[in-house]
Design a protein around this motif. Structure first.
Motif, short mmCIF file in Angstrom:
data_model
loop_
_atom_site.label_atom_id
_atom_site.label_comp_id
_atom_site.label_asym_id
_atom_site.label_seq_id
_atom_site.Cartn_x
_atom_site.Cartn_y
_atom_site.Cartn_z
N VAL A 161 0.88 -1.18 0.00
CA VAL A 161 0.00 0.00 0.00
C VAL A 161 0.91 1.23 0.00
CG1 VAL A 161 -1.82 1.24 1.25
CG2 VAL A 161 -1.68 -1.27 1.40
N LYS A 162 0.62 2.19 -0.89
CA LYS A 162 1.44 3.42 -0.93
C LYS A 162 1.09 4.30 0.27
CE LYS A 162 2.95 4.08 -5.59
NZ LYS A 162 2.42 4.29 -6.92
N ILE A 163 2.11 4.74 0.98
CA ILE A 163 1.91 5.56 2.17
C ILE A 163 2.03 7.03 1.76
CG2 ILE A 163 2.75 6.04 4.51
CD1 ILE A 163 1.62 3.12 4.00
N VAL A 164 1.00 7.81 2.11
CA VAL A 164 0.95 9.22 1.70
C VAL A 164 0.85 10.11 2.94
CG1 VAL A 164 -0.15 10.89 0.18
CG2 VAL A 164 -0.38 8.44 -0.32
N PHE A 165 1.70 11.15 2.99
CA PHE A 165 1.75 12.02 4.17
C PHE A 165 1.75 13.49 3.77
CE2 PHE A 165 4.75 14.17 7.30
CZ PHE A 165 3.80 14.28 8.32
N ASP A 166 0.83 14.26 4.36
CA ASP A 166 0.87 15.73 4.25
C ASP A 166 1.20 16.26 5.64
OD1 ASP A 166 0.41 18.45 4.32
OD2 ASP A 166 -1.39 18.39 3.09
N PRO A 167 2.33 16.97 5.82
CA PRO A 167 2.72 17.41 7.17
C PRO A 167 1.69 18.30 7.87
CG PRO A 167 4.53 17.68 5.62
CD PRO A 167 3.33 17.28 4.80
#
Ligand code: ADP
Length: 307
Positions: free
Chosen positions: A158-164
């Motif tokens: 699963v691609k891990i996506v992060f917006d700070p």
């Protein structure tokens, strides 16, 4: 069929309109992103992972999720907690002020509901999105378990996506934030930072400086937002600059970044190249800031996207 999860908190919004009148709706960064993704890419299964209560407003919030065609299978009901809430007021100069009641919200307990069986189910998804706000909301003692879940999902593909999405008031201190963000950047496949967020934390002052700051991490896709200025992307080592057409009649910038994130990720899941994904995301963000509040009326938004 593509599949994305948004974990975090959606709150009850109370907006002061004419004197002594409150307009009640629902908003929260990950929810906002999920709504705009689904509106633009109806075929993508879009799930919100959160905890609400068993009260009437929780029931209405769940109904709102469903009315936006979001998957509510992972919207849990805590026995004793209720959702977080905020009040927003805009003065005559257009300055917004907020009051929050979210320190004891149900969403802080979301990790309690994520069983090993559920992690197995989630492992078949395509993307797992969390923000700095999601991280701050999860109770400190539950964060090691959160990271364990993220690692398992990443291992499963699963691609891990992060917006700070940095909100100082949600953290005890900057060191705590930086330690958590280090873990997030270490695991992220995609990140979508805004320059302002990282400037406060790491003293990086430009899109180029953000790209440099993130270089040591193994993040395949970096999308740096900077208000009306160009978006810079770096994917598989290739840096591109994307022009943004500034909006002249900005009404309310709430959720510009959220709309951008949702539509960008939807476009990428739909197989669009980076430049097309940025174009669509910027179009969505541009439409949202010409409306008051986090969630633009559906018909107005669809009209703006049809252009
Ligand atoms: P955040 O809401 O996370 O602070 P930004 O302010 O950087 O995010 O805005 C996110 C995106 O919204 C930008 O990349 C751009 O596409 C769009 N946007 C923001 N402000 C404007 C503006 N004044 N005119 C046109 N687009 C804008």
């Amino acid at each position: 069929m593509k599949n994305i999860y948004f974990i975090g908190e959606c709150m009850i919004e109370l907006r002061a309109t004419v004197p002594s009148t409150l307009h009640q709706s629902f908003a929260g960064d990950v929810y906002n992103s999920a709504v705009y993704l689904k509106r633009c890419f109806p075929k993508i299964t879009t799930s919100v992972i959160t905890a609400l209560g068993k009260d009437n407003l929780s029931k209405k919030m769940r109904e709102r999720f469903a009315s936006e065609q979001l998957n509510t299978d992972y919207v849990f009901a805590h026995n004793s907690k209720v959702p977080g809430m905020y009040y927003i007021e805009t003065d005559e100069q257009g300055e917004r002020s907020f009051i929050y009641w979210r320190d004891d919200s149900a969403a802080k307990k979301v990790i309690e509901f994520i069983s090993p069986e559920l992690v197995k189910q989630l492992s078949s998804g395509d993307m797992f999105f969390f923000s700095g706000i999601s991280l701050a909301v999860i109770e400190a003692q539950a964060r090691p378990q959160f990271w364990d879940i993220v690692k398992q999902l990443k291992t499963a593909g699963v691609k891990i996506v992060f917006d700070p999405n940095y909100r100082a008031r949600l953290w005890d201190n900057v060191e705590q934030t930086k330690a958590q963000y280090h873990s997030a950047f270490s695991l992220a496949d995609i990140t979508l930072p805004g320059v302002e967020d990282l400037e406060t934390l790491y003293d990086v002052k430009s899109v180029e400086a953000v790209i440099d700051y993130l270089a040591p991490y193994n993040i395949n896709e970096i999308v740096v937002k900077n208000g009306p200025d160009s978006v810079i992307t770096k994917e598989a080592g290739i840096v591109q600059s994307h022009k943004i057409t500034p909006v002249k009649n900005v009404i309310d910038t709430t959720s510009a970044g959220d709309a951008f994130n949702g539509v960008y990720l939807g476009a990428r899941l739909d197989g669009r190249p980076i430049d097309k994904a940025v174009e669509l995301a910027a179009q969505a963000a541009g439409a949202v800031i010409q409306q008051p509040g986090a969630i633009a009326p559906k018909d107005v938004f669809q009209q703006a996207m049809a252009k």
